[in-house]
Design an enzyme around this catalytic site. Sequence first.
Site, PDB file in Angstrom:
ATOM      1  CG  ASP A  27      -2.076   0.942   1.117  1.00 43.43           C
ATOM      2  OD1 ASP A  27      -2.154   1.665   0.110  1.00 43.43           O
ATOM      3  OD2 ASP A  27      -2.914   0.957   2.033  1.00 43.43           O
ATOM      4  CG  ASP A 121      -3.237   4.004  -3.410  1.00 39.78           C
ATOM      5  OD1 ASP A 121      -4.165   3.183  -3.564  1.00 39.78           O
ATOM      6  OD2 ASP A 121      -3.246   4.891  -2.545  1.00 39.78           O
ATOM      7  CD  GLU A 122      -5.496  -0.952  -1.402  1.00 41.45           C
ATOM      8  OE1 GLU A 122      -5.107  -1.675  -0.456  1.00 41.45           O
ATOM      9  OE2 GLU A 122      -6.554  -0.294  -1.371  1.00 41.45           O
TER      10      GLU A 122
END
Length: 418
Positions: A27, A121-122
């Site tokens: 993350d 974003d993860e």
Amino acid sequence: MGRGDGTGRIVSRADADDTGTGILHVDMDAFFASVAVLDDPSLAGKPLIIGGSEGRGVVSSASYEARRYGVKSAMPVAIALRLCPTAIVVNPPYHRYTEMSRQVMALFHDVTPLVEPLSIDEAFLDVRGARRLWGSPGTIARELRARVRAETGLTCSIGVAATKHVAKMASTISKPDGLLVVAAADTEAFLRPRSVRALWGVGPKAAEALESRGIRLVSDILDTPRHALDQVLGGAMGERIWHLSRGIDAREVHTGRSEKSVGHEETFHTDISDTATLHVELRRLADRVGARLRAQQYEASTISIKVRFSDFTTLSRSRTLTEPTSVGQRIGDAAIELFDSVDRRQAVRLVGVRGEKLKPAAMAATLWDDDAEWRRVEGALDGATARFGRGAVTRGSLLGPSRGGGALPTNPRPSYDH
């Protein structure tokens, strides 16, 4: 349990035991704010709010410095600025986020082909088959964190565990810029002291139902008979929580994960009452939804809208189409029809359009295609956008000054080629 502002974080020692693990949850730390700092290093260490300007937009993200004042995602920027008056509102162009996401995801794929992006974003990584090449899961995680920082200038937090659920919890607890490894044998000890709210999938209502009966920690769930959980949460949810609290999670990392919905919303600089103007904005958002659907080769079976009034009252409406579509014209027609069914007694602050219940796009056209002409037009627009950038060619009705605060698309997905 770590909190969203970075306090209370827990990280592993360099020699942490990673026996029985194989799943990583990576993350990025305050991704949107971190990209802004990357572009303007003078912002480092300052409270940042990513969102619409002039206090009219909604917070898309915030730096950890701003989060410590209580600033949260989806909060109106005006309220966020009251909580943190020294915050700086920035809104980098969205292509910067997708550009950096592409770089980060490429690094993940260098480690293993088994990558499941959850958002821009993860992602989950299954590294069980990468041991001979890269080492143990803990070693892989440490080296990946170092490489992400060295090659992108961004930091990430990684949870390493035997299951997706525990790996995701571990990455959250280690934020920001941390690594937490939970060996398979330590799973129950790791879970026991956690709040029931930390369990993946336990929302506010389920948490309140559990807490009202004195079930506040995972250890309380472990001490609660299965039939009692079913009475509180229902059979399906009770079964799921019973398993997750024991570290049982059979879900694999799926590389072909698809979006459940695609949406865009816009917060206006000033509240709008004029129906014609609102129709234009709905059409603009519908075109963007259609473009994203076509780019990902999906069609939406259901169209929904979101409307927020000047007093922040928010409502939604949806309808199922006779045939799934990715045609912006068709999506816009449905959105406007839904909007016109709303009883509007106040000016409108925000509107959103979403395509839901997605299905793979039909490969062959039907004999009679009512949208054939619009498909050709929008296909040409897609080509122009790919060549010259968004907005180079657009509807005449959409020309004019922007009325919105530059809100980001909802549930944005990474854009990369593999």
